[in-house]
Design an enzyme around this catalytic site. Sequence first.
Site, mmCIF file in Angstrom:
data_model
loop_
_atom_site.group_PDB
_atom_site.id
_atom_site.type_symbol
_atom_site.label_atom_id
_atom_site.label_comp_id
_atom_site.label_asym_id
_atom_site.label_seq_id
_atom_site.Cartn_x
_atom_site.Cartn_y
_atom_site.Cartn_z
ATOM 1 N N HIS A 1 -3.178 7.053 3.386
ATOM 2 C CA HIS A 1 -3.636 5.784 2.808
ATOM 3 C C HIS A 1 -5.020 5.474 3.379
ATOM 4 O O HIS A 1 -5.246 5.581 4.585
ATOM 5 C CB HIS A 1 -2.633 4.678 3.168
ATOM 6 C CG HIS A 1 -3.095 3.313 2.789
ATOM 7 N ND1 HIS A 1 -3.699 3.041 1.579
ATOM 8 C CD2 HIS A 1 -3.056 2.129 3.464
ATOM 9 C CE1 HIS A 1 -4.006 1.757 1.526
ATOM 10 N NE2 HIS A 1 -3.628 1.188 2.656
ATOM 11 N N CYS B 1 0.826 -1.230 0.000
ATOM 12 C CA CYS B 1 0.000 0.000 0.000
ATOM 13 C C CYS B 1 0.849 1.265 0.000
ATOM 14 O O CYS B 1 0.335 2.345 -0.280
ATOM 15 C CB CYS B 1 -0.920 0.007 1.207
ATOM 16 S SG CYS B 1 -1.990 -1.423 1.260
ATOM 17 N N ASN C 1 -10.198 -0.159 0.815
ATOM 18 C CA ASN C 1 -8.737 -0.071 0.723
ATOM 19 C C ASN C 1 -8.309 -0.563 -0.664
ATOM 20 O O ASN C 1 -8.400 -1.756 -0.959
ATOM 21 C CB ASN C 1 -8.131 -0.937 1.831
ATOM 22 C CG ASN C 1 -6.612 -0.919 1.822
ATOM 23 O OD1 ASN C 1 -5.985 -0.432 0.877
ATOM 24 N ND2 ASN C 1 -6.016 -1.464 2.871
HETATM 25 N N1 ACO Z 1 -18.350 -8.774 10.190
HETATM 26 C C1 ACO Z 1 -18.825 -9.013 11.416
HETATM 27 N N2 ACO Z 1 -18.045 -9.376 12.446
HETATM 28 C C2 ACO Z 1 -16.735 -9.504 12.204
HETATM 29 C C3 ACO Z 1 -16.173 -9.273 10.939
HETATM 30 C C4 ACO Z 1 -17.053 -8.909 9.903
HETATM 31 N N3 ACO Z 1 -16.604 -8.644 8.655
HETATM 32 N N4 ACO Z 1 -14.837 -9.476 11.005
HETATM 33 C C5 ACO Z 1 -14.564 -9.813 12.272
HETATM 34 N N5 ACO Z 1 -15.707 -9.851 13.002
HETATM 35 C C6 ACO Z 1 -15.883 -10.171 14.421
HETATM 36 C C7 ACO Z 1 -14.737 -10.989 14.960
HETATM 37 O O1 ACO Z 1 -14.926 -12.337 14.720
HETATM 38 C C8 ACO Z 1 -14.789 -10.627 16.427
HETATM 39 O O2 ACO Z 1 -15.792 -11.402 17.021
HETATM 40 P P1 ACO Z 1 -15.617 -11.965 18.541
HETATM 41 O O3 ACO Z 1 -15.509 -10.748 19.400
HETATM 42 O O4 ACO Z 1 -16.871 -12.741 18.737
HETATM 43 O O5 ACO Z 1 -14.370 -12.778 18.504
HETATM 44 C C9 ACO Z 1 -15.252 -9.190 16.448
HETATM 45 O O6 ACO Z 1 -15.874 -8.965 15.171
HETATM 46 C C10 ACO Z 1 -14.136 -8.188 16.633
HETATM 47 O O7 ACO Z 1 -13.084 -8.509 15.716
HETATM 48 P P2 ACO Z 1 -11.720 -7.769 15.742
HETATM 49 O O8 ACO Z 1 -10.769 -8.462 14.847
HETATM 50 O O9 ACO Z 1 -11.322 -7.509 17.175
HETATM 51 O O10 ACO Z 1 -12.119 -6.355 15.089
HETATM 52 P P3 ACO Z 1 -11.269 -5.065 15.017
HETATM 53 O O11 ACO Z 1 -11.963 -3.989 15.762
HETATM 54 O O12 ACO Z 1 -9.806 -5.304 15.309
HETATM 55 O O13 ACO Z 1 -11.399 -4.700 13.472
HETATM 56 C C11 ACO Z 1 -10.182 -4.729 11.403
HETATM 57 C C12 ACO Z 1 -10.863 -5.567 12.491
HETATM 58 C C13 ACO Z 1 -11.232 -3.834 10.777
HETATM 59 C C14 ACO Z 1 -9.616 -5.676 10.356
HETATM 60 C C15 ACO Z 1 -9.067 -3.874 12.050
HETATM 61 O O14 ACO Z 1 -8.238 -4.669 12.852
HETATM 62 C C16 ACO Z 1 -8.233 -3.163 11.014
HETATM 63 O O15 ACO Z 1 -8.705 -2.303 10.299
HETATM 64 N N6 ACO Z 1 -6.919 -3.469 10.969
HETATM 65 C C17 ACO Z 1 -6.016 -2.811 10.012
HETATM 66 C C18 ACO Z 1 -6.205 -3.461 8.679
HETATM 67 C C19 ACO Z 1 -5.512 -2.719 7.574
HETATM 68 O O16 ACO Z 1 -5.416 -1.517 7.581
HETATM 69 N N7 ACO Z 1 -5.113 -3.482 6.586
HETATM 70 C C20 ACO Z 1 -4.584 -2.940 5.395
HETATM 71 C C21 ACO Z 1 -3.128 -2.879 5.395
HETATM 72 S S1 ACO Z 1 -2.526 -2.120 3.975
HETATM 73 C C22 ACO Z 1 -1.834 -3.274 2.896
HETATM 74 O O17 ACO Z 1 -0.634 -3.258 2.693
HETATM 75 C C23 ACO Z 1 -2.680 -4.254 2.239
#
Ligand code: ACO
Length: 321
Positions: free
Chosen positions: A247, A107, A277
């Site tokens: 980003h 990214c 993204n």
């Molecule tokens: N829909 C509904 N529920 C979901 C989903 C979904 N799509 N995905 C996860 N959950 C659930 C999980 O199972 C979890 O349930 P539990 O509490 O029963 O175990 C709960 O929601 C919370 O999940 P978390 O993983 O704790 O959610 P978090 O608040 O951390 O958000 C996210 C996840 C959005 C992926 C976040 O961690 C994030 O944005 N991270 C950065 C990702 C990023 O920027 N990536 C791009 C990098 S750039 C590149 O080079 C590609």
Amino acid sequence: MGVGTYVPEKILTNKDLEQMIDTNDQWIRSRTGIKERRIAAPEQAASDLAIPAAVVALKKAGVAPAEVDLIIVATSTPDMCFPSTACAIQHKLGCTKAGAFDLSAACSGFVYALSVARQFIATGTAKYVLVIASEVFSRVLNWQDRETCILFGDGAGAVVLGAVAPGQGIISAHLAADGAGGHLLTLPGCGSRLPLTPDLMKQGLHYVTMEGKEVFKFAVRVMETGALKALELAGMEKDDLDLIIPHQANSRIIEHVAKKLHFPLEKIMVNVDKYGNTSAASIPLALDDALRQGRIKPGDNILMIAFGGGLTWAATIVKWV
Ligand code: ACO
């Protein structure tokens, strides 16, 4: 800078995703800020998205394809391993005298590529450089994995760079990497370590893997330090900035960074709601939207800052011409 973008026609909304996996619009919006994303048609590869974006960028810059000296394509989803996507674009656009290569920094690729282009122009090696970021992440996502497939979308952006007067254009650039965190964000099954086999595909190793929470923490940390470094290199203060184009991975990451930097959210460009993204393409897509919305005028100081797989991060300050 001539700027052009292209996004595929097909829109995939959060509501559509509700029909495909166990998720819901409310969860996706509140955790990421994303409402919808674009998905490439089956016949569209990275170069097909890149070309219309590049055509517009060249037209806006008033530069003919035959005048381009170098094409750099930032992508993690190239048409194929080789030849490079840049070479396919060079041929299709008719950039007959241009060198062409792909740049891999996930990214952060677009900001990395801007910095490379700047060096070629500063040394007089190139008069015009076409920098493109094009991604088709929809092809490398596991559409059963709700933790990753909701985040990404497809799109492309292009800019044409040429020489400007001292003190204009790219003022500072900071490139950084920490390979120790490489495992946090990977696409393992597409290279020489794990050649593609039916078994590998059964294990899903040809899909993006991500440790979301760790990436989130890393992103907030390096977006702040990277921004401060680019300001230091430019001899500027935060108040000198007119706009930050970060980003577009997650609006919560952007809000955290704004808070840490004590920078007003109104001066930060956000369009993650429309496109999700789009990896390397996210900053040029946001730049183009900012221009369309009249948020950039000549003389403005713009900070572009990205983070991504590698791990990589990069920041640059541009005085808009
Ligand atoms: N829909 C509904 N529920 C979901 C989903 C979904 N799509 N995905 C996860 N959950 C659930 C999980 O199972 C979890 O349930 P539990 O509490 O029963 O175990 C709960 O929601 C919370 O999940 P978390 O993983 O704790 O959610 P978090 O608040 O951390 O958000 C996210 C996840 C959005 C992926 C976040 O961690 C994030 O944005 N991270 C950065 C990702 C990023 O920027 N990536 C791009 C990098 S750039 C590149 O080079 C590609």
